[in-house]
Design an enzyme around this catalytic site. Sequence first.
Site, PDB file in Angstrom:
ATOM      1  N   ASN A 213       0.854  -1.194   0.000  1.00  0.00           N
ATOM      2  CA  ASN A 213       0.000   0.000   0.000  1.00  0.00           C
ATOM      3  C   ASN A 213       0.888   1.240   0.000  1.00  0.00           C
ATOM      4  O   ASN A 213       2.110   1.135   0.053  1.00  0.00           O
ATOM      5  CB  ASN A 213      -0.959  -0.026   1.202  1.00  0.00           C
ATOM      6  CG  ASN A 213      -0.202  -0.048   2.510  1.00  0.00           C
ATOM      7  OD1 ASN A 213       0.504   0.891   2.852  1.00  0.00           O
ATOM      8  ND2 ASN A 213      -0.334  -1.142   3.258  1.00  0.00           N
ATOM      9  N   ALA A 277       1.381   1.439  11.741  1.00  0.00           N
ATOM     10  CA  ALA A 277       1.610   0.741  10.470  1.00  0.00           C
ATOM     11  C   ALA A 277       0.314   0.594   9.684  1.00  0.00           C
ATOM     12  O   ALA A 277      -0.764   0.455  10.263  1.00  0.00           O
ATOM     13  CB  ALA A 277       2.211  -0.645  10.737  1.00  0.00           C
ATOM     14  N   ASP A 281      -4.552  -6.106   5.199  1.00  0.00           N
ATOM     15  CA  ASP A 281      -5.588  -6.911   5.858  1.00  0.00           C
ATOM     16  C   ASP A 281      -5.524  -8.372   5.418  1.00  0.00           C
ATOM     17  O   ASP A 281      -5.935  -9.253   6.149  1.00  0.00           O
ATOM     18  CB  ASP A 281      -6.973  -6.321   5.544  1.00  0.00           C
ATOM     19  CG  ASP A 281      -7.178  -5.003   6.279  1.00  0.00           C
ATOM     20  OD1 ASP A 281      -6.724  -4.907   7.435  1.00  0.00           O
ATOM     21  OD2 ASP A 281      -7.770  -4.066   5.697  1.00  0.00           O
ATOM     22  N   LYS A 291       8.722 -18.028  -9.474  1.00  0.00           N
ATOM     23  CA  LYS A 291       8.021 -16.948 -10.165  1.00  0.00           C
ATOM     24  C   LYS A 291       6.889 -17.534 -11.016  1.00  0.00           C
ATOM     25  O   LYS A 291       7.096 -18.508 -11.751  1.00  0.00           O
ATOM     26  CB  LYS A 291       9.019 -16.204 -11.047  1.00  0.00           C
ATOM     27  CG  LYS A 291       8.429 -15.017 -11.731  1.00  0.00           C
ATOM     28  CD  LYS A 291       9.483 -14.213 -12.484  1.00  0.00           C
ATOM     29  CE  LYS A 291       8.809 -13.127 -13.283  1.00  0.00           C
ATOM     30  NZ  LYS A 291       9.185 -13.119 -14.677  1.00  0.00           N
ATOM     31  N   PRO A 308      -3.327 -11.578  10.804  1.00  0.00           N
ATOM     32  CA  PRO A 308      -3.614 -11.339  12.214  1.00  0.00           C
ATOM     33  C   PRO A 308      -3.786  -9.841  12.446  1.00  0.00           C
ATOM     34  O   PRO A 308      -3.070  -9.036  11.851  1.00  0.00           O
ATOM     35  CB  PRO A 308      -2.360 -11.861  12.930  1.00  0.00           C
ATOM     36  CG  PRO A 308      -1.301 -11.945  11.881  1.00  0.00           C
ATOM     37  CD  PRO A 308      -2.003 -12.153  10.569  1.00  0.00           C
ATOM     38  N   ASP A 309      -4.736  -9.478  13.285  1.00  0.00           N
ATOM     39  CA  ASP A 309      -4.915  -8.061  13.630  1.00  0.00           C
ATOM     40  C   ASP A 309      -4.013  -7.766  14.819  1.00  0.00           C
ATOM     41  O   ASP A 309      -4.300  -8.149  15.954  1.00  0.00           O
ATOM     42  CB  ASP A 309      -6.382  -7.775  13.953  1.00  0.00           C
ATOM     43  CG  ASP A 309      -6.637  -6.284  14.082  1.00  0.00           C
ATOM     44  OD1 ASP A 309      -5.769  -5.576  14.649  1.00  0.00           O
ATOM     45  OD2 ASP A 309      -7.688  -5.819  13.609  1.00  0.00           O
ATOM     46  N   PHE A 327      -4.517   3.532  14.841  1.00  0.00           N
ATOM     47  CA  PHE A 327      -4.845   4.533  13.831  1.00  0.00           C
ATOM     48  C   PHE A 327      -6.059   4.063  13.055  1.00  0.00           C
ATOM     49  O   PHE A 327      -6.312   2.858  12.957  1.00  0.00           O
ATOM     50  CB  PHE A 327      -3.670   4.733  12.860  1.00  0.00           C
ATOM     51  CG  PHE A 327      -2.671   5.731  13.363  1.00  0.00           C
ATOM     52  CD1 PHE A 327      -1.820   5.397  14.409  1.00  0.00           C
ATOM     53  CD2 PHE A 327      -2.586   6.997  12.806  1.00  0.00           C
ATOM     54  CE1 PHE A 327      -0.906   6.320  14.892  1.00  0.00           C
ATOM     55  CE2 PHE A 327      -1.676   7.925  13.284  1.00  0.00           C
ATOM     56  CZ  PHE A 327      -0.834   7.594  14.323  1.00  0.00           C
ATOM     57  N   LYS A 345     -11.483  -2.968  18.394  1.00  0.00           N
ATOM     58  CA  LYS A 345     -10.085  -3.412  18.549  1.00  0.00           C
ATOM     59  C   LYS A 345      -9.687  -3.509  20.017  1.00  0.00           C
ATOM     60  O   LYS A 345      -8.698  -4.157  20.346  1.00  0.00           O
ATOM     61  CB  LYS A 345      -9.145  -2.424  17.860  1.00  0.00           C
ATOM     62  CG  LYS A 345      -9.461  -2.204  16.389  1.00  0.00           C
ATOM     63  CD  LYS A 345      -8.472  -2.900  15.518  1.00  0.00           C
ATOM     64  CE  LYS A 345      -8.730  -2.553  14.066  1.00  0.00           C
ATOM     65  NZ  LYS A 345      -7.774  -3.195  13.180  1.00  0.00           N
TER      66      LYS A 345
HETATM   67  N1  CTP Z   1      -3.800  -2.967  12.315  1.00  0.00           N
HETATM   68  C1  CTP Z   1      -3.049  -3.989  12.827  1.00  0.00           C
HETATM   69  N2  CTP Z   1      -3.049  -5.215  12.241  1.00  0.00           N
HETATM   70  C2  CTP Z   1      -3.806  -5.454  11.138  1.00  0.00           C
HETATM   71  C3  CTP Z   1      -4.573  -4.417  10.610  1.00  0.00           C
HETATM   72  C4  CTP Z   1      -4.533  -3.180  11.218  1.00  0.00           C
HETATM   73  O1  CTP Z   1      -2.369  -3.779  13.826  1.00  0.00           O
HETATM   74  N3  CTP Z   1      -3.789  -6.649  10.593  1.00  0.00           N
HETATM   75  C5  CTP Z   1      -3.801  -1.672  12.990  1.00  0.00           C
HETATM   76  C6  CTP Z   1      -3.159  -0.552  12.240  1.00  0.00           C
HETATM   77  O2  CTP Z   1      -1.785  -0.422  12.550  1.00  0.00           O
HETATM   78  C7  CTP Z   1      -3.986   0.640  12.722  1.00  0.00           C
HETATM   79  C8  CTP Z   1      -5.353   0.059  12.899  1.00  0.00           C
HETATM   80  O3  CTP Z   1      -5.152  -1.313  13.153  1.00  0.00           O
HETATM   81  O4  CTP Z   1      -3.526   1.095  13.982  1.00  0.00           O
HETATM   82  C9  CTP Z   1      -6.174   0.226  11.675  1.00  0.00           C
HETATM   83  O5  CTP Z   1      -7.174  -0.699  11.694  1.00  0.00           O
HETATM   84  P1  CTP Z   1      -7.760  -1.347  10.362  1.00  0.00           P
HETATM   85  O6  CTP Z   1      -8.827  -2.266  10.796  1.00  0.00           O
HETATM   86  O7  CTP Z   1      -6.726  -1.842   9.466  1.00  0.00           O
HETATM   87  O8  CTP Z   1      -8.270  -0.075   9.795  1.00  0.00           O
HETATM   88  P2  CTP Z   1      -8.673   0.157   8.375  1.00  0.00           P
HETATM   89  O9  CTP Z   1      -7.708  -0.390   7.382  1.00  0.00           O
HETATM   90  O10 CTP Z   1      -8.929   1.598   8.412  1.00  0.00           O
HETATM   91  O11 CTP Z   1      -9.907  -0.822   8.423  1.00  0.00           O
HETATM   92  P3  CTP Z   1     -11.228  -0.884   7.633  1.00  0.00           P
HETATM   93  O12 CTP Z   1     -10.998  -0.106   6.410  1.00  0.00           O
HETATM   94  O13 CTP Z   1     -11.356  -2.347   7.467  1.00  0.00           O
HETATM   95  O14 CTP Z   1     -12.196  -0.270   8.588  1.00  0.00           O
END
Ligand code: CTP
Length: 403
Positions: A213, A277, A281, A291, A308-309, A327, A345
């Site tokens: 990204n 970061a 997802d 390759k 993993p979140d 964030f 979260k």
């Molecule tokens: N985050 C994380 N691990 C992941 C995904 C996100 O630690 N696998 C953290 C990011 O570092 C950030 C926050 O979660 O602090 C953002 O949440 P996320 O659910 O990724 O937010 P968006 O991408 O904004 O989610 P969505 O668009 O699905 O609402």
Amino acid sequence: MGSKAMLSGKRVLLIIGGGIAAYKSLMLIRLLRSAGSAVTPVLTRAGAEFVTPLSVSALAGQRVYEALFDLTDEAEMGHIELSRSADLIVVAPATADLIAKAAGGRADDLASTLLLATDKRVLIAPAMNVRMWLHAATQRNLAQAAADGVLRVGPNEGEMACGEFGPGRMAEPEEIFEAIRAALMGGPLAGRHVIVTSGPTHEPIDPVRYIANRSSGAQGAAIAAALRDLGARVSFITGPAIVPPPPGVKVIRVETAVQMAAAVEAALPADAAVMAAAVADWRVVNPGAQKMKKTGAKAPALEFAENPDILAAVSKGKARPRLVVGFAAETEHLVDHASAKRLRKGCDWILANDVSAASGIMGGAENEVVLICAAGAEHWPRMGKTAVAQKLAERIAAALAGD
Ligand code: CTP
């Protein structure tokens, strides 16, 4: 700031280099003295083109040292003694030339000789034209100085005396004072460990391709630097970002979300965690070991698994830091979406920002955030990413205070 006793008994050797910002060093002398610190001023030849020895010595209440031969008089201090009698050496403004001399270990005038002879810590406040600041040679010298343990405050971004815009403007006297205070006294986060995640993650498709990204890592790097400046020990866990990690933090480099999760787990326990970061997802299930080749038939279909979140895992984990900050990047319904995310979260605060294309925030120098905590939403005005980082670091310090 400003309490008379705060720096009482401390001694700062202040080297004033040549630059229009030298006038700010006069203000710095006043701040230091009103906080009780003694200031021994050294004025380089170029510095004397911008401020007069008389104004410097009048404000410092001490004679100003200008040249090596000032020290040859038997009655005067020798340069070795001068360089060691202070508790901290401050170079403000630190010109590109002074930084190069410090990094290269040169000793061809009083200022560089003092920097080489000292056994005390050195804090530099760089000030120079934006091109000079961005030049590879200056960046190389700064990296060398940081590796040698030289502390740094600034520079800031903004309009410069030369009419250009960008990084290179010397930090304000209050900011330099704060960095001096932190260096001499230990900051409000001294003894605290903070984990910061930053940058994008790369999720491999095969050995040569990945999904990523547009995160530059700018905000995460600024947060790590601001926490460091308040005295925290920072574990900086970063994906492949464009903006380099700040000096003075422990850097742990990762590529994927799974690696980032493991690195965060390994870095615990911590007093606080800031998850800046932009974690992917999803990752590709079974990335190819070789390759992928065009076969002439159908385009390949990628199968995804959810990553993993990390934020949720840390917030709900056994070794939960006392303060967990996440964030939220949203393009609509900022406060509602981010407030729901905070609860989902399980983190304490969410810094939410609008990343719609019109905001110009993603990859830009500025940020406009809303801090969401249990008490509600607090809108911060649009400001530089460094300023956002400093404000957040101060809030973190306040939240952890008295614990
Ligand atoms: N985050 C994380 N691990 C992941 C995904 C996100 O630690 N696998 C953290 C990011 O570092 C950030 C926050 O979660 O602090 C953002 O949440 P996320 O659910 O990724 O937010 P968006 O991408 O904004 O989610 P969505 O668009 O699905 O609402």
